[in-house]
Write an enzyme that holds these catalytic residues in place. Sequence first.
Site, mmCIF file in Angstrom:
data_model
loop_
_atom_site.group_PDB
_atom_site.id
_atom_site.type_symbol
_atom_site.label_atom_id
_atom_site.label_comp_id
_atom_site.label_asym_id
_atom_site.label_seq_id
_atom_site.Cartn_x
_atom_site.Cartn_y
_atom_site.Cartn_z
ATOM 1 C CG ASN A 182 -1.693 1.470 1.581
ATOM 2 O OD1 ASN A 182 -1.867 1.913 0.577
ATOM 3 N ND2 ASN A 182 -2.150 1.490 2.870
ATOM 4 C CD1 TRP A 183 3.512 1.023 -2.907
ATOM 5 C CD2 TRP A 183 3.395 2.283 -4.662
ATOM 6 N NE1 TRP A 183 4.209 0.333 -3.757
ATOM 7 C CE2 TRP A 183 4.345 0.890 -4.637
ATOM 8 C CE3 TRP A 183 3.417 2.977 -5.819
ATOM 9 C CZ2 TRP A 183 4.657 0.473 -5.956
ATOM 10 C CZ3 TRP A 183 3.963 2.574 -7.002
ATOM 11 C CH2 TRP A 183 4.778 1.314 -7.207
ATOM 12 C CE LYS A 184 0.678 3.544 5.110
ATOM 13 N NZ LYS A 184 0.400 3.413 6.211
ATOM 14 C CG HIS A 188 -5.685 1.481 5.474
ATOM 15 N ND1 HIS A 188 -5.064 2.738 6.231
ATOM 16 C CD2 HIS A 188 -4.655 0.711 5.191
ATOM 17 C CE1 HIS A 188 -3.921 2.171 6.679
ATOM 18 N NE2 HIS A 188 -3.577 1.273 5.659
ATOM 19 C CD GLU A 246 -2.632 5.123 6.698
ATOM 20 O OE1 GLU A 246 -2.889 5.428 5.739
ATOM 21 O OE2 GLU A 246 -1.752 4.682 7.484
ATOM 22 C CD GLU A 273 -3.258 -2.788 7.164
ATOM 23 O OE1 GLU A 273 -2.448 -3.159 6.729
ATOM 24 O OE2 GLU A 273 -3.739 -1.694 7.145
ATOM 25 N N GLY A 298 2.559 1.888 10.615
ATOM 26 C CA GLY A 298 3.539 3.039 10.583
ATOM 27 C C GLY A 298 4.184 3.479 11.901
ATOM 28 C CB SER A 321 5.406 -2.140 11.878
ATOM 29 O OG SER A 321 5.061 -0.697 12.114
ATOM 30 N N GLY A 380 2.844 -1.439 4.320
ATOM 31 C CA GLY A 380 2.905 -0.106 3.956
ATOM 32 C C GLY A 380 4.232 0.541 3.470
ATOM 33 N N GLY A 381 4.927 1.107 4.617
ATOM 34 C CA GLY A 381 6.295 2.026 4.334
ATOM 35 C C GLY A 381 7.240 1.050 3.698
HETATM 36 C C1 PEP Z 1 -0.312 -0.130 5.978
HETATM 37 O O1 PEP Z 1 -0.503 1.117 5.354
HETATM 38 O O2 PEP Z 1 -1.632 -0.839 5.528
HETATM 39 C C2 PEP Z 1 0.544 -0.475 6.778
HETATM 40 C C3 PEP Z 1 0.505 -1.480 7.435
HETATM 41 O O3 PEP Z 1 1.619 0.226 6.987
HETATM 42 P P1 PEP Z 1 3.031 0.142 7.555
HETATM 43 O O4 PEP Z 1 3.354 -1.022 7.170
HETATM 44 O O5 PEP Z 1 3.711 1.307 7.291
HETATM 45 O O6 PEP Z 1 2.627 -0.019 9.029
#
Ligand code: PEP
Length: 253
Positions: free
Chosen positions: A11-13, A97, A99, A169, A175, A215, A236-237
């Site tokens: 997920n590049w957000k 999600h 966010e 999640e 994050g 993470s 994500g990151g």
């Molecule tokens: C996400 O955005 O779904 C996520 C899990 O982010 P991260 O891996 O950065 O925690």
Amino acid sequence: MTARRPMIAGNWKMYKTCAEAEETARGIVELLHGSEETDIMIAPPSTALVPVSRIIGDTPVDLGAQNLFWENQGAYTGEVSAPMLISAGCRYVIIGHSERRQYFGETDQDVNKKIRAAIAAGLVPVFCIGETESERDSEKTFSVLDKQLEKGLEGLSEEQFRPGLIAYEPVWAIGTGKTATPQQAQDVHAYIRTFLKKRFSPETAEATRILYGGSVKPANTAELMALADVDGALVGGASLKPEIFAEIIHYKR
Ligand code: PEP
């Protein structure tokens, strides 16, 4: 027991211009070798869906969107619909999600409408659920997940839901660098599978892939993926850099 294909999703957000997204997608494609046993999905921002879909073309990498609106078209300024995502080359769409729930006020009812719209258009929803830190601390994790699952899947038949994907999640792990312990992740994933068994059937529960997100990085992927009910990762990151994402994809090496 059904063998569930592992899935690694990125997920590049809200990161990457079109040119940056193209470069990242190209980098991932170049590093794929030896990943045949794993399904791979990347979800760039909506502006980059079409350019990225041209790059991943016939490769094993699938395209996903990060959100949609539940109407197919209309006067909804700024929104993007399921048929539009299909036309951009998407196969998957991330829905609910944390966010989106946190910053854009998405409710469980909105999530349900989005899941239904995705399925109606032929997209596979990646339905995200998860508890906050205070909900976990006050031992509400399972009741929060029950509510998210019940409302999110409301009105959906088993046939409609399959082959849906669920992403667990925990909000406190997104994050933050904090990852659920293997025990925490396995307990919740097993709980979700039991929910699906009761809500749909043992077959659907067995066939549904449940991804862990929060993470995920190269150093913890193998441990998480070894858990009985963890079928993949939503990253994500660590999905933003091809070399790091590729290390996650190749977690078995
Ligand atoms: C996400 O955005 O779904 C996520 C899990 O982010 P991260 O891996 O950065 O925690």
